[in-house]
Write a protein that holds these residues in place. Structure first.
Motif, mmCIF file in Angstrom:
data_model
loop_
_atom_site.group_PDB
_atom_site.id
_atom_site.type_symbol
_atom_site.label_atom_id
_atom_site.label_comp_id
_atom_site.label_asym_id
_atom_site.label_seq_id
_atom_site.Cartn_x
_atom_site.Cartn_y
_atom_site.Cartn_z
ATOM 1 N N ASN A 270 0.774 -1.257 -0.163
ATOM 2 C CA ASN A 270 0.079 -0.195 -0.104
ATOM 3 C C ASN A 270 0.891 1.318 0.018
ATOM 4 O O ASN A 270 0.312 2.359 0.076
ATOM 5 C CB ASN A 270 -0.931 0.027 1.356
ATOM 6 C CG ASN A 270 -2.042 -0.979 1.016
ATOM 7 O OD1 ASN A 270 -2.344 -1.434 -0.013
ATOM 8 N ND2 ASN A 270 -2.344 -1.464 2.166
ATOM 9 N N ARG A 271 2.084 1.100 0.006
ATOM 10 C CA ARG A 271 3.071 2.502 0.056
ATOM 11 C C ARG A 271 3.195 2.859 -1.403
ATOM 12 O O ARG A 271 3.500 2.212 -2.416
ATOM 13 C CB ARG A 271 4.418 1.974 0.508
ATOM 14 C CG ARG A 271 4.333 1.557 2.152
ATOM 15 C CD ARG A 271 5.495 1.412 2.548
ATOM 16 N NE ARG A 271 6.884 2.032 2.140
ATOM 17 C CZ ARG A 271 8.079 1.752 2.298
ATOM 18 N NH1 ARG A 271 8.302 0.657 2.721
ATOM 19 N NH2 ARG A 271 8.916 2.605 1.624
ATOM 20 N N ARG B 268 8.448 6.401 -4.483
ATOM 21 C CA ARG B 268 8.900 7.524 -3.976
ATOM 22 C C ARG B 268 8.837 8.491 -5.010
ATOM 23 O O ARG B 268 8.741 10.038 -4.644
ATOM 24 C CB ARG B 268 10.483 7.051 -4.026
ATOM 25 C CG ARG B 268 11.384 6.877 -4.983
ATOM 26 C CD ARG B 268 12.576 6.558 -4.551
ATOM 27 N NE ARG B 268 13.330 5.770 -5.800
ATOM 28 C CZ ARG B 268 14.291 6.323 -6.394
ATOM 29 N NH1 ARG B 268 14.641 7.436 -6.135
ATOM 30 N NH2 ARG B 268 14.842 5.765 -7.432
#
Length: 77
Positions: free
Chosen positions: A4-5, A8
């Motif tokens: 779920n991240r 960047r």
């Protein structure tokens, strides 16, 4: 993206867009104050600073957009 991240790149783009919005808001507030409330030299200084902040906000937003459009995928396609 793992789990779920967000990646960047997404986080960096969101952060730049947030800073762009903050700079634009501060620039607009200074512009309104400089045009309506302030007198003399203070008004001109506020107007110049507001214009610079608005230009910087535009540049930061353009950089975030450019990274989105021209970013290569990480999987090598």
């Amino acid at each position: 993206m793992t789990g779920n991240r967000p990646s960047r790149h997404v986080v960096r783009r969101r952060r730049r867009r947030l800073w762009s919005g903050v700079l634009a808001l501060v620039g607009l507030v200074l512009l309104v104050i400089g045009l309506t409330v302030a007198d003399g030299v203070a008004a001109w200084i506020e107007i110049v600073v507001a214009a610079v902040l608005l230009v910087v906000a535009y540049v930061v937003q353009a950089i975030a957009r450019r990274e989105t459009l021209y970013r290569r995928d990480d999987d090598g396609r």
